[in-house]
Scaffold this motif. Structure first.
Motif, PDB file in Angstrom:
ATOM      1  N   LEU A 184       5.203   1.035 -10.328  1.00  0.00           N
ATOM      2  CA  LEU A 184       5.533   2.083  -9.365  1.00  0.00           C
ATOM      3  C   LEU A 184       4.327   2.463  -8.509  1.00  0.00           C
ATOM      4  CD1 LEU A 184       7.629   4.404 -11.691  1.00  0.00           C
ATOM      5  CD2 LEU A 184       8.473   2.756 -10.023  1.00  0.00           C
ATOM      6  N   ARG A 185       3.305   1.627  -8.553  1.00  0.00           N
ATOM      7  CA  ARG A 185       2.100   1.931  -7.792  1.00  0.00           C
ATOM      8  C   ARG A 185       2.388   1.811  -6.301  1.00  0.00           C
ATOM      9  NH1 ARG A 185      -1.762  -2.127 -10.860  1.00  0.00           N
ATOM     10  NH2 ARG A 185       0.171  -3.260 -10.957  1.00  0.00           N
ATOM     11  N   SER A 186       1.949   2.809  -5.567  1.00  0.00           N
ATOM     12  CA  SER A 186       2.117   2.763  -4.117  1.00  0.00           C
ATOM     13  C   SER A 186       0.973   3.535  -3.473  1.00  0.00           C
ATOM     14  CB  SER A 186       3.454   3.372  -3.693  1.00  0.00           C
ATOM     15  OG  SER A 186       3.454   4.759  -3.936  1.00  0.00           O
ATOM     16  N   ASP A 187       0.695   3.212  -2.235  1.00  0.00           N
ATOM     17  CA  ASP A 187      -0.364   3.903  -1.513  1.00  0.00           C
ATOM     18  C   ASP A 187       0.014   5.359  -1.292  1.00  0.00           C
ATOM     19  OD1 ASP A 187      -2.917   3.822  -0.242  1.00  0.00           O
ATOM     20  OD2 ASP A 187      -1.849   4.047   1.663  1.00  0.00           O
ATOM     21  N   GLN A 188       1.314   5.618  -1.163  1.00  0.00           N
ATOM     22  CA  GLN A 188       1.768   6.992  -0.959  1.00  0.00           C
ATOM     23  C   GLN A 188       1.463   7.852  -2.194  1.00  0.00           C
ATOM     24  OE1 GLN A 188       5.966   7.421  -0.377  1.00  0.00           O
ATOM     25  NE2 GLN A 188       5.802   9.519   0.370  1.00  0.00           N
ATOM     26  N   LEU A 189       1.689   7.311  -3.377  1.00  0.00           N
ATOM     27  CA  LEU A 189       1.366   8.047  -4.601  1.00  0.00           C
ATOM     28  C   LEU A 189      -0.135   8.315  -4.672  1.00  0.00           C
ATOM     29  CD1 LEU A 189       2.121   9.200  -7.389  1.00  0.00           C
ATOM     30  CD2 LEU A 189       1.855   6.884  -8.299  1.00  0.00           C
ATOM     31  N   GLY A 190      -0.937   7.313  -4.333  1.00  0.00           N
ATOM     32  CA  GLY A 190      -2.387   7.485  -4.337  1.00  0.00           C
ATOM     33  C   GLY A 190      -2.852   8.537  -3.347  1.00  0.00           C
ATOM     34  N   SER A 191      -2.294   8.529  -2.141  1.00  0.00           N
ATOM     35  CA  SER A 191      -2.707   9.516  -1.134  1.00  0.00           C
ATOM     36  C   SER A 191      -2.252  10.922  -1.506  1.00  0.00           C
ATOM     37  CB  SER A 191      -2.177   9.128   0.245  1.00  0.00           C
ATOM     38  OG  SER A 191      -0.770   9.089   0.240  1.00  0.00           O
ATOM     39  N   ARG A 192      -1.100  11.049  -2.139  1.00  0.00           N
ATOM     40  CA  ARG A 192      -0.649  12.379  -2.582  1.00  0.00           C
ATOM     41  C   ARG A 192      -1.525  12.914  -3.706  1.00  0.00           C
ATOM     42  NH1 ARG A 192       5.856  13.001  -2.179  1.00  0.00           N
ATOM     43  NH2 ARG A 192       5.988  12.485   0.018  1.00  0.00           N
ATOM     44  N   LEU A 193      -1.948  12.026  -4.594  1.00  0.00           N
ATOM     45  CA  LEU A 193      -2.856  12.460  -5.661  1.00  0.00           C
ATOM     46  C   LEU A 193      -4.193  12.908  -5.084  1.00  0.00           C
ATOM     47  CD1 LEU A 193      -2.166   9.802  -8.391  1.00  0.00           C
ATOM     48  CD2 LEU A 193      -1.863  12.259  -8.616  1.00  0.00           C
ATOM     49  N   MET A 194      -4.692  12.169  -4.096  1.00  0.00           N
ATOM     50  CA  MET A 194      -5.952  12.559  -3.467  1.00  0.00           C
ATOM     51  C   MET A 194      -5.821  13.905  -2.774  1.00  0.00           C
ATOM     52  SD  MET A 194      -8.133  10.206  -4.170  1.00  0.00           S
ATOM     53  CE  MET A 194      -9.401  10.450  -2.966  1.00  0.00           C
ATOM     54  N   ALA A 195      -4.680  14.146  -2.135  1.00  0.00           N
ATOM     55  CA  ALA A 195      -4.457  15.424  -1.461  1.00  0.00           C
ATOM     56  C   ALA A 195      -4.328  16.566  -2.477  1.00  0.00           C
ATOM     57  CB  ALA A 195      -3.197  15.349  -0.603  1.00  0.00           C
ATOM     58  N   ALA A 196      -3.697  16.295  -3.613  1.00  0.00           N
ATOM     59  CA  ALA A 196      -3.506  17.336  -4.621  1.00  0.00           C
ATOM     60  C   ALA A 196      -4.811  17.707  -5.312  1.00  0.00           C
ATOM     61  CB  ALA A 196      -2.486  16.863  -5.653  1.00  0.00           C
ATOM     62  N   SER A 197      -5.771  16.800  -5.337  1.00  0.00           N
ATOM     63  CA  SER A 197      -7.014  17.065  -6.056  1.00  0.00           C
ATOM     64  C   SER A 197      -8.118  17.629  -5.161  1.00  0.00           C
ATOM     65  CB  SER A 197      -7.505  15.785  -6.728  1.00  0.00           C
ATOM     66  OG  SER A 197      -7.923  14.854  -5.759  1.00  0.00           O
TER      67      SER A 197
END
Length: 121
Positions: free
Chosen positions: A29-42
């Motif tokens: 389920l890895r996606s760039d969108q998940l990564g960018s949302r995690l970066m925004a949340a942190s």
């Protein structure tokens, strides 16, 4: 679909976050969108906060370029800190523990070529 929320302040929540990370990897389920949302949340956490480092790691697993770069940078800093600590340890070939008045300190080992001061003629 119910939304799952949990507090990231406790050790069990870290285990839950690790489980989510492993599930995202195992289920592909890895996606760039998940990564960018995690970066925004942190963003609200300091750079070396364990929660933010975990988000960097998950974002790196998801293929986010910024997350990968920041996670590698954090790991490189940890390695450099460990190397600096190791460099602070005195070389036992050149130094020995003092005795008498110098008890508890390192003193130059006698009879060592490296420890003697060069004489200038």
């Amino acid at each position: 679909m119910p939304q799952i929320t949990f507090e990231l302040n406790t050790i069990p929540s870290k285990k839950i976050a690790e489980a989510w990370c492993l599930a995202a990897i195992d289920c592909d389920l890895r996606s760039d969108q998940l990564g960018s949302r995690l970066m925004a949340a942190s963003r609200r956490y300091p750079r070396h906060n364990p929660k933010r480092v975990l988000c960097y790691r998950i974002a790196a697993y998801c293929g986010n370029d910024t997350g990968s770069r920041l996670y590698r940078m954090i790991l490189t800093e940890k390695i450099n800190e460990a190397k600096a600590e190791i460099r602070k340890i005195p070389d036992r070939k050149k130094f020995t523990w003092g005795s008498g008045q110098q008890l508890g300190t390192f003193v130059i080992r006698r009879g060592n070529k490296d420890s003697s001061y060069p004489t200038i003629f």
